[in-house]
Design a protein around this motif. Structure first.
Motif, PDB file in Angstrom:
ATOM      1  N   ALA A 123       0.835  -1.205   0.000  1.00  9.83           N
ATOM      2  CA  ALA A 123       0.000   0.000   0.000  1.00  9.83           C
ATOM      3  C   ALA A 123       0.868   1.252   0.000  1.00  9.83           C
ATOM      4  O   ALA A 123       0.584   2.218  -0.730  1.00  9.83           O
ATOM      5  N   ALA A 124       1.960   1.235   0.781  1.00  9.53           N
ATOM      6  CA  ALA A 124       2.848   2.396   0.811  1.00  9.53           C
ATOM      7  C   ALA A 124       3.467   2.634  -0.564  1.00  9.53           C
ATOM      8  O   ALA A 124       3.563   3.780  -1.027  1.00  9.53           O
ATOM      9  N   GLY A 125       3.870   1.551  -1.230  1.00 12.63           N
ATOM     10  CA  GLY A 125       4.436   1.702  -2.567  1.00 12.63           C
ATOM     11  C   GLY A 125       3.423   2.250  -3.552  1.00 12.63           C
ATOM     12  O   GLY A 125       3.741   3.107  -4.378  1.00 12.63           O
ATOM     13  N   ALA A 126       2.172   1.780  -3.454  1.00 17.43           N
ATOM     14  CA  ALA A 126       1.131   2.271  -4.361  1.00 17.43           C
ATOM     15  C   ALA A 126       0.868   3.751  -4.120  1.00 17.43           C
ATOM     16  O   ALA A 126       0.506   4.473  -5.044  1.00 17.43           O
ATOM     17  N   ILE A 127       1.070   4.214  -2.881  1.00 19.73           N
ATOM     18  CA  ILE A 127       0.872   5.643  -2.615  1.00 19.73           C
ATOM     19  C   ILE A 127       2.059   6.460  -3.115  1.00 19.73           C
ATOM     20  O   ILE A 127       1.890   7.495  -3.743  1.00 19.73           O
ATOM     21  N   CYS A 128       3.287   5.980  -2.860  1.00 21.40           N
ATOM     22  CA  CYS A 128       4.474   6.819  -3.078  1.00 21.40           C
ATOM     23  C   CYS A 128       4.973   6.810  -4.516  1.00 21.40           C
ATOM     24  O   CYS A 128       5.461   7.823  -4.999  1.00 21.40           O
ATOM     25  N   ARG A 129       4.909   5.671  -5.191  1.00 20.82           N
ATOM     26  CA  ARG A 129       5.512   5.607  -6.518  1.00 20.82           C
ATOM     27  C   ARG A 129       4.558   6.128  -7.571  1.00 20.82           C
ATOM     28  O   ARG A 129       3.339   6.017  -7.419  1.00 20.82           O
ATOM     29  N   ARG A 130       5.129   6.697  -8.644  1.00 21.86           N
ATOM     30  CA  ARG A 130       4.293   7.243  -9.724  1.00 21.86           C
ATOM     31  C   ARG A 130       4.363   6.411 -10.987  1.00 21.86           C
ATOM     32  O   ARG A 130       3.587   6.626 -11.897  1.00 21.86           O
ATOM     33  N   ASN A 131       5.340   5.525 -11.066  1.00 21.02           N
ATOM     34  CA  ASN A 131       5.467   4.693 -12.262  1.00 21.02           C
ATOM     35  C   ASN A 131       4.344   3.648 -12.257  1.00 21.02           C
ATOM     36  O   ASN A 131       4.191   2.901 -11.291  1.00 21.02           O
ATOM     37  N   ALA A 132       3.561   3.593 -13.331  1.00 22.98           N
ATOM     38  CA  ALA A 132       2.366   2.744 -13.334  1.00 22.98           C
ATOM     39  C   ALA A 132       2.718   1.277 -13.127  1.00 22.98           C
ATOM     40  O   ALA A 132       2.001   0.561 -12.430  1.00 22.98           O
ATOM     41  N   ILE A 133       3.837   0.813 -13.720  1.00 17.14           N
ATOM     42  CA  ILE A 133       4.166  -0.609 -13.596  1.00 17.14           C
ATOM     43  C   ILE A 133       4.580  -0.945 -12.169  1.00 17.14           C
ATOM     44  O   ILE A 133       4.223  -1.996 -11.632  1.00 17.14           O
ATOM     45  N   VAL A 134       5.308  -0.009 -11.495  1.00 17.10           N
ATOM     46  CA  VAL A 134       5.695  -0.271 -10.106  1.00 17.10           C
ATOM     47  C   VAL A 134       4.464  -0.276  -9.208  1.00 17.10           C
ATOM     48  O   VAL A 134       4.347  -1.106  -8.300  1.00 17.10           O
ATOM     49  N   VAL A 135       3.519   0.639  -9.469  1.00 20.10           N
ATOM     50  CA  VAL A 135       2.275   0.643  -8.701  1.00 20.10           C
ATOM     51  C   VAL A 135       1.531  -0.679  -8.894  1.00 20.10           C
ATOM     52  O   VAL A 135       1.012  -1.269  -7.938  1.00 20.10           O
ATOM     53  N   PHE A 136       1.532  -1.168 -10.132  1.00 17.80           N
ATOM     54  CA  PHE A 136       0.903  -2.464 -10.415  1.00 17.80           C
ATOM     55  C   PHE A 136       1.563  -3.580  -9.609  1.00 17.80           C
ATOM     56  O   PHE A 136       0.881  -4.420  -8.998  1.00 17.80           O
ATOM     57  N   MET A 137       2.895  -3.569  -9.558  1.00 15.38           N
ATOM     58  CA  MET A 137       3.596  -4.612  -8.788  1.00 15.38           C
ATOM     59  C   MET A 137       3.297  -4.483  -7.297  1.00 15.38           C
ATOM     60  O   MET A 137       3.194  -5.494  -6.584  1.00 15.38           O
ATOM     61  N   CYS A 138       3.151  -3.237  -6.814  1.00 16.56           N
ATOM     62  CA  CYS A 138       2.832  -3.051  -5.400  1.00 16.56           C
ATOM     63  C   CYS A 138       1.453  -3.627  -5.081  1.00 16.56           C
ATOM     64  O   CYS A 138       1.244  -4.199  -4.002  1.00 16.56           O
ATOM     65  N   ILE A 139       0.519  -3.492  -6.034  1.00 15.52           N
ATOM     66  CA  ILE A 139      -0.800  -4.084  -5.816  1.00 15.52           C
ATOM     67  C   ILE A 139      -0.685  -5.608  -5.755  1.00 15.52           C
ATOM     68  O   ILE A 139      -1.351  -6.269  -4.953  1.00 15.52           O
ATOM     69  N   GLU A 140       0.205  -6.182  -6.581  1.00 15.96           N
ATOM     70  CA  GLU A 140       0.427  -7.633  -6.506  1.00 15.96           C
ATOM     71  C   GLU A 140       0.978  -8.028  -5.136  1.00 15.96           C
ATOM     72  O   GLU A 140       0.637  -9.082  -4.588  1.00 15.96           O
ATOM     73  N   ILE A 141       1.863  -7.177  -4.565  1.00 21.73           N
ATOM     74  CA  ILE A 141       2.398  -7.480  -3.226  1.00 21.73           C
ATOM     75  C   ILE A 141       1.271  -7.468  -2.200  1.00 21.73           C
ATOM     76  O   ILE A 141       1.203  -8.327  -1.307  1.00 21.73           O
ATOM     77  N   MET A 142       0.354  -6.485  -2.318  1.00 20.01           N
ATOM     78  CA  MET A 142      -0.779  -6.442  -1.398  1.00 20.01           C
ATOM     79  C   MET A 142      -1.604  -7.708  -1.512  1.00 20.01           C
ATOM     80  O   MET A 142      -2.021  -8.306  -0.503  1.00 20.01           O
ATOM     81  N   LEU A 143      -1.845  -8.160  -2.751  1.00 20.33           N
ATOM     82  CA  LEU A 143      -2.618  -9.399  -2.951  1.00 20.33           C
ATOM     83  C   LEU A 143      -1.903 -10.585  -2.315  1.00 20.33           C
ATOM     84  O   LEU A 143      -2.540 -11.449  -1.693  1.00 20.33           O
TER      85      LEU A 143
END
Lengths: 101, 169
Positions: free
Chosen positions: A20-40
């Motif tokens: 969740a922290a990565g999805a908030i802080c990062r702006r690169n769409a692919i990194v945000v996507f990977m952060c959502i995978e980490i949450m899952l």
């Protein structure tokens, strides 16, 4: 109750919060996507922990379906990133304000 | 022994997940992500969910990460690889809320015994038929409808991806 149950749950909480922290802080769409995978993944660990502790299979099936949905999401999401890149030349989420009013 | 494995693999998973966020290059993020997924697969094995561990390696560390690495290489993201941040105030509020959530969830998960009534999969059943047979028995009877719905969803996802990525002419 299984051994070390609270450690498994703590691991799942830590992974969820990191994602969740990565999805908030990062702006690169692919990194945000990977952060959502980490949450899952974090949520999946909690599901499997309770499933094993309760001698039930419901949590395991939930994780299987989460994996299938994540695969479909990856296919569609990356196609959308490709479209974004074609339109704007980058996949920076700050620049992608098409839906902002 | 189980505890040692759990602490090592869980620690590596957490550190790799942190490095996904902090890595400068998107490709490095993806590679740390693969390590994190492998460690989570080990955690599944420790939880006696061997089938899920296999799926985790094949589906996540294999298929989905292959998708992501493919997209990174196709989009040629070298020029905007530096870490960019959102506006200060929203970031501070978001991280603050996350810290509160983290403390609350830790309090709950470390606090009490959270197990409820026992389900139908007893140790005797697993010892007689094997875990895989029990899982497939449930998957193709009680969970048949969700299974079919997910297969339709996957087909729709693939078709949608092709339609989205196709160049208009």
């Amino acid at each position: 109750m299984i051994e070390n149950q609270s450690i498994y749950l703590a691991l799942s909480v830590a992974l969820f919060i990191i994602g969740a922290a990565g999805a908030i802080c990062r702006r690169n769409a692919i990194v945000v996507f990977m952060c959502i995978e980490i949450m899952l993944a974090g949520v999946s660990i909690a599901f499997v922990t309770f499933s094993t502790a309760n001698h039930s299979l419901d949590g395991i099936f939930m994780v299987i379906f989460v994996m299938a949905v994540a695969a479909a999401e990856a296919a569609v999401g990356l196609a959308i990133f490709l479209l974004m890149y074609r339109k704007q030349g980058s996949i920076d989420l700050d620049k992608f304000n098409l839906l902002k009013w | 022994m189980e505890l040692v494995f759990l602490l090592i693999c869980g620690g590596v998973a957490v550190i790799a997940s942190l490095l996904v966020i902090f890595a400068r290059s998107t490709l490095h993020s993806a590679l740390w992500m693969v390590l994190s997924f492998f460690m989570i697969a080990v955690v599944y094995v420790l939880l006696h969910a061997q089938f899920l561990a296999m799926l985790q390696v094949i589906v996540y560390a294999g298929a989905i990460m292959m998708f992501i690495v493919y997209a990174i290489m196709m989009l040629n993201l070298r020029h905007d690889s530096k870490v960019k941040t959102a506006s200060k105030i929203s970031k501070v509020i978001g991280i603050g809320a996350l810290i509160v959530l983290f403390l609350e969830l830790m309090l709950v998960s470390l606090g009490q015994n959270l197990t409820a009534i026992q389900g139908p999969v007893t140790d005797k059943l697993v010892a007689t038929y094997g875990r895989m047979a029990v899982i497939s028995n449930f998957l193709f009877s009680d969970y048949l409808l969700p299974f079919e719905v997910v297969s339709i969803l996957l087909t729709a996802g693939v078709v949608g991806a092709v339609v989205l990525a196709k160049r208009e002419r």
